[in-house]
Design a protein around this motif. Structure first.
Motif, mmCIF file in Angstrom:
data_model
loop_
_atom_site.group_PDB
_atom_site.id
_atom_site.type_symbol
_atom_site.label_atom_id
_atom_site.label_comp_id
_atom_site.label_asym_id
_atom_site.label_seq_id
_atom_site.Cartn_x
_atom_site.Cartn_y
_atom_site.Cartn_z
ATOM 1 N N ALA A 151 0.827 -1.209 0.000
ATOM 2 C CA ALA A 151 0.000 0.000 0.000
ATOM 3 C C ALA A 151 0.858 1.254 0.000
ATOM 4 N N LYS A 152 1.937 1.247 0.777
ATOM 5 C CA LYS A 152 2.823 2.406 0.830
ATOM 6 C C LYS A 152 3.558 2.608 -0.490
ATOM 7 N N GLN A 153 3.882 1.498 -1.170
ATOM 8 C CA GLN A 153 4.500 1.620 -2.503
ATOM 9 C C GLN A 153 3.547 2.313 -3.468
ATOM 10 N N VAL A 154 2.289 1.871 -3.448
ATOM 11 C CA VAL A 154 1.280 2.469 -4.334
ATOM 12 C C VAL A 154 1.103 3.945 -4.012
ATOM 13 N N ALA A 155 1.000 4.262 -2.716
ATOM 14 C CA ALA A 155 0.799 5.654 -2.307
ATOM 15 C C ALA A 155 1.965 6.535 -2.736
ATOM 16 N N ALA A 156 3.183 6.031 -2.540
ATOM 17 C CA ALA A 156 4.376 6.816 -2.877
ATOM 18 C C ALA A 156 4.498 7.066 -4.370
ATOM 19 N N SER A 157 3.929 6.196 -5.180
ATOM 20 C CA SER A 157 4.042 6.352 -6.638
ATOM 21 C C SER A 157 3.271 7.562 -7.148
ATOM 22 N N GLY A 158 2.169 7.899 -6.486
ATOM 23 C CA GLY A 158 1.346 9.021 -6.930
ATOM 24 C C GLY A 158 0.743 8.838 -8.310
ATOM 25 N N LEU A 159 0.619 7.589 -8.764
ATOM 26 C CA LEU A 159 0.181 7.318 -10.136
ATOM 27 C C LEU A 159 -1.337 7.280 -10.305
ATOM 28 N N PHE A 160 -2.063 7.155 -9.194
ATOM 29 C CA PHE A 160 -3.503 6.899 -9.319
ATOM 30 C C PHE A 160 -4.325 8.045 -8.721
ATOM 31 N N GLN A 161 -5.396 8.371 -9.440
ATOM 32 C CA GLN A 161 -6.289 9.432 -8.997
ATOM 33 C C GLN A 161 -7.406 8.896 -8.092
ATOM 34 N N LYS A 162 -7.542 7.576 -8.057
ATOM 35 C CA LYS A 162 -8.543 6.954 -7.191
ATOM 36 C C LYS A 162 -8.113 5.535 -6.858
ATOM 37 N N ILE A 163 -8.329 5.129 -5.595
ATOM 38 C CA ILE A 163 -8.046 3.769 -5.151
ATOM 39 C C ILE A 163 -9.369 3.114 -4.754
ATOM 40 N N VAL A 164 -9.600 1.920 -5.271
ATOM 41 C CA VAL A 164 -10.817 1.173 -4.946
ATOM 42 C C VAL A 164 -10.398 -0.130 -4.259
ATOM 43 N N ILE A 165 -10.904 -0.363 -3.059
ATOM 44 C CA ILE A 165 -10.588 -1.567 -2.298
ATOM 45 C C ILE A 165 -11.758 -2.539 -2.385
ATOM 46 N N ALA A 166 -11.462 -3.800 -2.680
ATOM 47 C CA ALA A 166 -12.512 -4.814 -2.799
ATOM 48 C C ALA A 166 -12.230 -5.960 -1.835
ATOM 49 N N HIS A 167 -13.281 -6.537 -1.299
ATOM 50 C CA HIS A 167 -13.124 -7.702 -0.426
ATOM 51 C C HIS A 167 -13.313 -8.964 -1.246
ATOM 52 N N MET A 168 -12.308 -9.843 -1.244
ATOM 53 C CA MET A 168 -12.340 -11.061 -2.057
ATOM 54 C C MET A 168 -13.088 -12.179 -1.343
ATOM 55 N N THR A 169 -13.482 -13.195 -2.097
ATOM 56 C CA THR A 169 -14.237 -14.314 -1.529
ATOM 57 C C THR A 169 -13.349 -15.300 -0.779
ATOM 58 N N LEU B 3 -3.477 -12.538 -6.941
ATOM 59 C CA LEU B 3 -3.925 -13.361 -8.065
ATOM 60 C C LEU B 3 -5.358 -13.846 -7.846
ATOM 61 N N TYR B 4 -5.783 -13.953 -6.587
ATOM 62 C CA TYR B 4 -7.193 -14.262 -6.327
ATOM 63 C C TYR B 4 -8.076 -13.150 -6.895
ATOM 64 N N LEU B 5 -7.654 -11.903 -6.700
ATOM 65 C CA LEU B 5 -8.392 -10.759 -7.213
ATOM 66 C C LEU B 5 -8.449 -10.793 -8.735
ATOM 67 N N VAL B 6 -7.315 -11.058 -9.354
ATOM 68 C CA VAL B 6 -7.274 -11.153 -10.816
ATOM 69 C C VAL B 6 -8.231 -12.237 -11.310
ATOM 70 N N GLY B 7 -8.227 -13.390 -10.635
ATOM 71 C CA GLY B 7 -9.120 -14.477 -11.026
ATOM 72 C C GLY B 7 -10.579 -14.080 -10.931
ATOM 73 N N GLU B 8 -10.957 -13.383 -9.852
ATOM 74 C CA GLU B 8 -12.348 -12.955 -9.700
ATOM 75 C C GLU B 8 -12.739 -11.941 -10.769
ATOM 76 N N ILE B 9 -11.822 -11.032 -11.087
ATOM 77 C CA ILE B 9 -12.106 -10.030 -12.126
ATOM 78 C C ILE B 9 -12.268 -10.707 -13.486
ATOM 79 N N LYS B 10 -11.375 -11.635 -13.819
ATOM 80 C CA LYS B 10 -11.456 -12.319 -15.112
ATOM 81 C C LYS B 10 -12.750 -13.127 -15.211
ATOM 82 N N GLU B 11 -13.098 -13.808 -14.147
ATOM 83 C CA GLU B 11 -14.331 -14.603 -14.163
ATOM 84 C C GLU B 11 -15.546 -13.695 -14.301
ATOM 85 N N HIS B 12 -15.547 -12.586 -13.589
ATOM 86 C CA HIS B 12 -16.669 -11.658 -13.654
ATOM 87 C C HIS B 12 -16.777 -11.010 -15.029
#
Length: 466
Positions: free
Chosen positions: A378-396, A447-456
């Motif tokens: 999370a700190k790596q992502v924050a320090a990058s400053g690359l994103f204008q919005k962060i969306v957090i999802a709860h996986m199954t 990779l669980y998140l990626v799998g859920e996104i691909k399936e969806h």
């Protein structure tokens, strides 16, 4: 050797077999290597008839396997590949000549193994095909061998692959190397070790050098090794292991990659070659980190000393056509999923995003499992400053980090809006529907998140990228 708390079941379908395997982590612990080797011998040592390429490392293992497979197949060789994890279908782990094995083959191998297990004596009627595996409570149990989840899948690969008589079998390790189930094979043609980073430190060690020692355990006296030169300490570990075994060791590094040029959604670059000096290549991806994996695969192919060796044109075609799911994969227009699930993976992901040339706003859909260093990620992502919005999802998955914890962590570190959703589906749908015309959505963290996104995305009304 482990103890089990499950009774023998009456399994007759692919779905029941998968359900049983998915329950396995609840009642097994890691077995000793001698137990794995003993059961492989009991299966008839099916590995001994195959020319095995063994791949280990922290990140990039699956990609290197994919590029190796593509190069070998382009040169006319038949190839079987065992990788992990899968994203949607468990059979993604078992690919022969570019195709997943059938459900019938999977079930046959599963039952062959299942029927060879020495089940303990138990009382009562355990012939239950209801699918509620793990609920049978016998009166007395004795110690007996039962494969772990990963071992079971490895054994399935070892039973199915020889039926196809592949010229090569590529095995990707699951966790580590030295004690990994795939390291139970008797002989190898080649060992390949990808970039080393800090992951699974509770099992493998808390420094790159300690982790390298575990990965180096896949080296074999019968096979040369090709490895990515992560750092001097890691290189020293690999060189020393190779010298002790009396095998040749080939290091690959950034020095072997020249002139990467980004052209929208492709990357042109060249890789040093023992036979061709330099090979000009074109990747159909925006993931710059794949240039490392391609370079490693090219040097691995050359270390095999194939006769005939793949031509420069065959290698170029193989790299150009190769795809590896979940690695900066565009699953929908301007939606990229990436399997970055540890600090080093996130580093590579962020480097790619920074160079991908996108000029519009960026959103990141993120989630992570509990046993990863998600605070550092999370700190790596924050320090990058690359994103204008962060969306957090709860996986199954039961391993998912709590939504509130991740949302609070990002809110404390990011200077941008942070949204949270109780499910991956709702997070993705809302983010996709609310996006602006110039917005690009990235998905990373697990990779669980990626799998859920691909399936969806495959099951949604939105047309996926072919």
């Amino acid at each position: 050797m482990m103890h089990t708390q499950i009774g023998r079941q009456h399994i007759t379908t692919f779905e029941q077999a998968v359900e049983y395997l998915n329950a396995t982590p609840r009642f097994t612990t890691k077995n000793e290597m001698q137990d794995t080797r003993a059961f492989l011998k009991r299966l008839g040592n099916p590995d001994t008839g195959m020319r095995i390429i063994h791949v280990a490392g922290t990140n990039g293992k699956g990609s290197v396997c994919a590029y190796l497979r593509s190069m070998l197949e382009e040169a006319g060789y038949s190839v079987a590949v065992f990788t992990s994890p899968h994203l949607v279908d468990i059979r993604e782990r078992f690919v022969v000549n570019g195709e997943m094995i059938s459900k019938e083959e999977f079930l046959w191998a599963f039952l062959t193994i299942y029927n060879m297990l020495d089940w303990p004596e138990e009382s009562g009627d355990n012939d239950d095909c209801s699918g509620t595996y793990g609920r049978v409570e016998p009166r007395e149990w004795q110690q007996f061998y039962h494969p772990t989840y990963f071992e079971y899948l490895f054994f399935i690969a070892m039973l199915v692959f020889p039926k196809y008589h592949p010229d090569f079998c590529i095995l990707e390790t699951g966790l580590g190397g030295r004690l990994d189930a795939t390291n139970s094979v008797a002989k190898k043609e080649l060992a390949v070790i990808t970039r080393i980073g800090l992951d699974h430190v509770e099992y493998l060690g808390d420094t790159p050098e300690k982790i390298a020692q575990e990965k180096a355990g896949i080296m074999h006296s019968s096979a040369p090794v090709v490895y990515w030169e992560t750092a001097d300490g890691v290189k020293d570990v690999f060189s020393r292991y190779a010298e002790n075994l009396g095998i040749s060791a080939h290091s690959v590094s950034k020095k072997d990659i020249n002139f990467p040029k980004f052209h929208g959604k492709t990357i042109d670059f060249s890789v040093s070659s023992r036979y061709y000096n330099y090979i000009s290549l074109s990747l159909q991806t925006i993931a710059e980190y794949q240039t490392e994996n391609v370079a490693l695969a090219v040097h691995a192919i050359e270390a095999l000393n194939l006769i005939p060796i793949p031509s420069k044109e065959q290698i170029q075609r193989a790299v150009h056509k190769c795809r590896w799911a979940g690695r900066m994969e565009e699953v929908l227009p301007e939606v990229y999923v990436d399997g970055a699930h540890n600090a080093d993976g996130v580093r590579a992901f962020l480097e790619t995003v920074a160079k991908d040339g996108h000029t519009g706003p960026r959103s990141l859909l993120f989630s992570a499992v509990k046993d990863k260093d998600y605070e550092h990620m999370a700190k790596q992502v924050a320090a990058s400053g690359l994103f204008q919005k962060i969306v957090i999802a709860h996986m199954t998955t039961g391993r998912a980090t709590e939504l509130e914890r991740l949302q609070k962590l990002f809110a404390e570190n990011c200077n941008c809006p942070v949204e949270g959703y109780e499910s991956v589906a709702s997070a993705f749908e809302q983010t996709y529907e609310k996006r602006s015309e110039t917005e690009r959505i990235y998905v990373a963290g697990s990779l669980y998140l990626v799998g859920e996104i691909k399936e969806h995305s495959c099951n949604s009304e939105i047309t996926p990228i072919e």
